[in-house]
Design a protein around this motif. Sequence first.
Motif, mmCIF file in Angstrom:
data_model
loop_
_atom_site.group_PDB
_atom_site.id
_atom_site.type_symbol
_atom_site.label_atom_id
_atom_site.label_comp_id
_atom_site.label_asym_id
_atom_site.label_seq_id
_atom_site.Cartn_x
_atom_site.Cartn_y
_atom_site.Cartn_z
ATOM 1 N N ASP A 419 0.804 -1.222 0.000
ATOM 2 C CA ASP A 419 0.000 0.000 0.000
ATOM 3 C C ASP A 419 0.835 1.270 0.000
ATOM 4 O O ASP A 419 0.292 2.368 0.178
ATOM 5 N N SER A 420 2.139 1.157 -0.237
ATOM 6 C CA SER A 420 2.960 2.362 -0.377
ATOM 7 C C SER A 420 3.390 2.587 -1.821
ATOM 8 O O SER A 420 3.943 3.641 -2.146
ATOM 9 N N LEU A 433 6.581 5.191 -11.234
ATOM 10 C CA LEU A 433 6.341 4.374 -10.042
ATOM 11 C C LEU A 433 6.756 5.182 -8.827
ATOM 12 O O LEU A 433 7.814 5.818 -8.827
ATOM 13 N N TRP A 434 5.934 5.126 -7.784
ATOM 14 C CA TRP A 434 6.145 5.942 -6.592
ATOM 15 C C TRP A 434 6.129 5.068 -5.346
ATOM 16 O O TRP A 434 5.354 4.117 -5.254
ATOM 17 N N ASP A 435 6.994 5.412 -4.388
ATOM 18 C CA ASP A 435 7.020 4.746 -3.084
ATOM 19 C C ASP A 435 6.705 5.798 -2.032
ATOM 20 O O ASP A 435 7.555 6.624 -1.680
ATOM 21 N N LEU A 436 5.477 5.777 -1.528
ATOM 22 C CA LEU A 436 5.040 6.801 -0.580
ATOM 23 C C LEU A 436 5.710 6.655 0.778
ATOM 24 O O LEU A 436 5.614 7.562 1.612
ATOM 25 N N ALA A 437 6.389 5.543 1.014
ATOM 26 C CA ALA A 437 7.037 5.328 2.310
ATOM 27 C C ALA A 437 8.397 6.003 2.403
ATOM 28 O O ALA A 437 8.994 6.060 3.481
ATOM 29 N N VAL A 438 8.901 6.535 1.287
ATOM 30 C CA VAL A 438 10.242 7.134 1.279
ATOM 31 C C VAL A 438 10.213 8.505 1.942
ATOM 32 O O VAL A 438 9.387 9.355 1.609
ATOM 33 N N GLU A 439 11.110 8.703 2.872
ATOM 34 C CA GLU A 439 11.315 10.004 3.499
ATOM 35 C C GLU A 439 12.816 10.227 3.639
ATOM 36 O O GLU A 439 13.532 9.361 4.152
ATOM 37 N N LEU A 440 13.287 11.374 3.179
ATOM 38 C CA LEU A 440 14.711 11.669 3.274
ATOM 39 C C LEU A 440 15.056 12.247 4.645
ATOM 40 O O LEU A 440 14.318 13.078 5.178
ATOM 41 N N ASP A 441 16.174 11.795 5.213
ATOM 42 C CA ASP A 441 16.642 12.433 6.437
ATOM 43 C C ASP A 441 17.478 13.662 6.069
ATOM 44 O O ASP A 441 17.704 13.957 4.899
ATOM 45 N N ASP A 442 17.913 14.397 7.063
ATOM 46 C CA ASP A 442 18.632 15.648 6.815
ATOM 47 C C ASP A 442 19.899 15.419 5.996
ATOM 48 O O ASP A 442 20.258 16.216 5.134
ATOM 49 N N PRO A 455 10.419 14.648 -6.652
ATOM 50 C CA PRO A 455 10.178 14.168 -5.289
ATOM 51 C C PRO A 455 10.989 12.918 -4.976
ATOM 52 O O PRO A 455 11.219 12.071 -5.857
ATOM 53 N N PRO A 456 11.444 12.761 -3.755
ATOM 54 C CA PRO A 456 12.215 11.565 -3.390
ATOM 55 C C PRO A 456 11.385 10.291 -3.485
ATOM 56 O O PRO A 456 11.940 9.202 -3.568
ATOM 57 N N GLN A 457 10.057 10.425 -3.480
ATOM 58 C CA GLN A 457 9.188 9.249 -3.578
ATOM 59 C C GLN A 457 9.151 8.663 -4.990
ATOM 60 O O GLN A 457 8.635 7.565 -5.190
ATOM 61 N N LEU A 458 9.654 9.397 -5.974
ATOM 62 C CA LEU A 458 9.663 8.910 -7.351
ATOM 63 C C LEU A 458 10.706 7.809 -7.501
ATOM 64 O O LEU A 458 11.900 8.036 -7.360
#
Length: 496
Positions: A419-420, A433-442, A455-458
């Motif tokens: 579901d991500s 294709l996208w991964d909604l679970a991706v989050e970049l740290d600092d 976007p990093p989710q791409l």
Amino acid sequence: MAKRPADSEQEQEQEAMKNGHRPMEIDPQNEAGDFEDEFEDEFESEDEILEAGVDGRPDEEREAEERENGMDIDQGTFIPGRHKLSPGETLNPDLSTYEMLHTLEAPWPCLSCDIVPDALGPDRKTYPATVYAVAGTQAARGRDKENQIMVMKMSSLSRMEKDDDDSDEEGSDDEASDPILETKSIPLTSCTNRIRAHQTPQATAAKPPTTLTAAMTESGQVLIHDVTPHLTAFDTPGTTISPAQNKPIHTIRAHGSNEGYAVDWSPLIAEGKLLTGDCSGKICATTRRPDGSFETDTALYTGHRGTVEEIQWSPTEKHVFSSASNDGTVKIWDARSKSRKAVLSVPVSKTDVNVLSWSHQTAHLLATGADDGEWAVWDLRQWKPSTGGGASQSKPSPVASYTFHKEQITSVEWHPTDDSIVLVCAGDNTLTLWDLAVELDDEESRFTAGMQDVPPQLLFVHYMEQIKEAHWHPQIPGAIMATGGSGFNVFKTISV
């Protein structure tokens, strides 16, 4: 995606650097490339080296330069739909990013396709792969009689060739082969705007499940066919299809002459229940009786002020469905309502809402795609019931939204088991294709300076001319079938 190789030696070196390869100069007298300490005489103690940083400069100075120049390589990456080719350049896929990639031609472009479940087993990861599918053609004006529903078997879909050291991987011992496309054609006299397949449960071990297709045509009629004989013929040599088997088993005429694009079979009603929507804003329900006949409700669902672009049943609620329209709204309906009015009506875009998809893993998540290129994810728990006979509420905030695409969104679909992960097709000739679970740290964010519009989710960008629609294969994890002006693509990336 990759552009054609550069011609000159200098261009080749620049291209290699853009792709992440770092050329190394080797001293002809020292072909082994021994390490040479360039700071050997500059610092006398280990403490001085640590204080100066890994390259002899203070950390602050080095990090400032990294922030300024860290994306030099990425800025040279060609992104289909965002960048234009120079004269004389052609676009070719980077084959190293695909596990499987095949292109198959059709007699005419197809706006819509659907994957048909098969008896080859779930969770298939070996090669060559086989895919069964249906599609409807869009023949040129004046050649309407050449239209057809294509029932297809695509086989010998081999994986990309790997290096010898990958020979122990699962399925890698399968020999590469040319893909085979077999078709059984059902003649039509009108273009197909949208086609969806439905499979009833298998009656007995000896009798295969019944496979039905519903084709929403340009004429306004919805044609339902039983394509079970066509699918059976692929694997039973000598089987022929009679003219009677090519005729529709039911025709829905409730839309009159209003063509439409919205079609969906209920995944929870085994016998078969179909929803269809047209350009006048009407939605019609048709139910398959136990004897195999069909009944279309005379009372239509109303409320949209424009074309019903997409309909989709809830994956968990038997009587609930959603619809998207060019009036900018998404509506949620209860099929049991005698008023035939929506229970939720939400404005999600200032432009046409072309497509939507309901997550099969998290049923309160809905994805939409609009004409302005934006696609978004909504939490249905935040939507409030409509008042005043289906009046719209104010626009809620999406869980996530993306404006990476600059042309209309033509297809959106959640991954069947994750579901991500979401696939999106757009009018810029790309499938992303996208991964909604991706989050970049600092730390990671420091190296994305200069690419804020990516976007990093791409996860992945796949190029296909005039792409219209795509679907995940439910039995081959990560495999996708897409249709467009150039035919069909069946592929699987190494990233999903």
